[in-house]
Design an enzyme around this catalytic site. Structure first.
Site, PDB file in Angstrom:
ATOM      1  CE  LYS A   1      51.768  45.432  39.046  1.00  0.00           C
ATOM      2  NZ  LYS A   1      52.219  46.451  38.561  1.00  0.00           N
TER       3      LYS A   1
ATOM      4  CG  ASP B   1      47.846  43.963  37.544  1.00  0.00           C
ATOM      5  OD1 ASP B   1      48.336  43.908  36.236  1.00  0.00           O
ATOM      6  OD2 ASP B   1      48.292  45.032  38.122  1.00  0.00           O
TER       7      ASP B   1
END
EC number: 2.7.1.148
Length: 299
Positions: free
Chosen positions: A10, A138
């Site tokens: 990401k 996350d």
């Protein structure tokens, strides 16, 4: 039988950070974009408990004990369904370690989905996301992929529309940065300041929805960047090299030390990557496209 799951890295196109909470975490407005750098996690039945192995350029930096998020994910799923975590987890690692791109979180999400498929536990998406949230801020996004706004400490997700491809160049640093250390430095730098409540920037959301790289470049922000640069000042040279090469935007990815450069298109990304490789300011350079799909079981 074995099950392999592919999971993306990401980049944070907005990372707004509030003051430290009593529990030590920080409230965030965290706009995630999954990109096409992947780890693959393969789960294979084992008769002798839980084992983790790893291959890839940074494999030597990956813990193989129960501190690994992949191992913790397998244990969490096994505990929830009352079974032994008898599994061999093999990680083919391509996401930089300690690079601010959620590589460890990706492995946790990948292991969770792989073990769910291997063991036939049939966990719902909501159950998987609940386990992910318990593993780390996350990890839920690594499962979901695409683009999403994370609030709370980042674990509460609202999926976002993405209207086109965004081309990125990532410069990998010579050493890692500890996420807790970066947050501690953020707290030190902000001591005595009245930090605003973090909120999503509508300009970021609109640029993603339109697939407008130029508009996104103007809007990207990372509140952790000053802290990362304070701990790793050499990253400023990498950022400057990418800007000089024509990047639309240059920023530290998450807590760093990977630096991210938004390009106009694939050709521009390739050109920027070439300049960065020749600059001597990083150990390696990768290109990727977002948004990428989340954790996916491979056939």
């Amino acid at each position: 039988m074995s099950v392999t799951v592919r999971v993306p890295a990401k980049v944070n196109v907005q990372l707004a950070v509030g003051a430290a909470r009593p529990d030590g975490f920080h409230d965030l407005a965290n706009v995630f974009l999954a990109v096409s750098l992947y780890d693959e996690v393969t789960a294979t039945p084992a008769a002798d408990g839980l084992r983790v192995t790893c291959e890839g350029p940074d494999a030597g930096q990956v813990p193989l004990d129960r501190t690994n998020l992949a191992a913790r994910a397998a244990e969490a799923l096994a505990a929830r369904y009352g079974r032994a975590p008898d599994v061999h987890l093999h990680i083919a690692k391509d996401i930089p370690v300690a690079g601010g791109m959620a590589g460890g979180s990706a492995d946790g999400a990948g292991a969770l989905l792989a073990c769910d498929a291997l063991w036939g536990t049939g966990a719902s998406r909501e159950e998987l996301l609940e386990i992910c949230a318990g593993l780390g801020s996350d990890v839920p996004f690594s499962l979901v992929g695409g683009a999403a706004l994370g609030t709370g400490r980042g674990e509460r997700l609202a999926e976002l529309e993405v209207g086109g491809d965004f081309h990125w160049v990532f410069a990998l640093a010579a050493r890692g940065l500890s996420t807790p250390a970066v947050f501690r430095e953020f707290d030190r730098l902000g001591e005595g300041l009245d930090l605003p409540e973090p909120v999503a920037d509508q300009a970021v959301l609109d640029a993603l929805a339109k697939g407008d790289a130029a508009a996104l470049a103007v809007a990207v922000t990372n509140d952790l960047q000053p802290a990362a640069l304070s701990l790793f000042p050499e990253l400023s040279d990498t950022l400057a090299a990418g800007r000089a090469a024509g990047a639309l935007a240059a920023l530290v990815s998450g807590s760093g030390p990977t630096t991210a450069f938004l390009a106009t298109d694939a050709r521009s990304a390739s050109d920027i990557a070439g300049v960065l490789r020749a600059s001597g300011t990083c150990r390696d350079v990768r290109t990727a496209v977002g948004a990428a799909a989340g954790a996916t079981v491979l056939d």
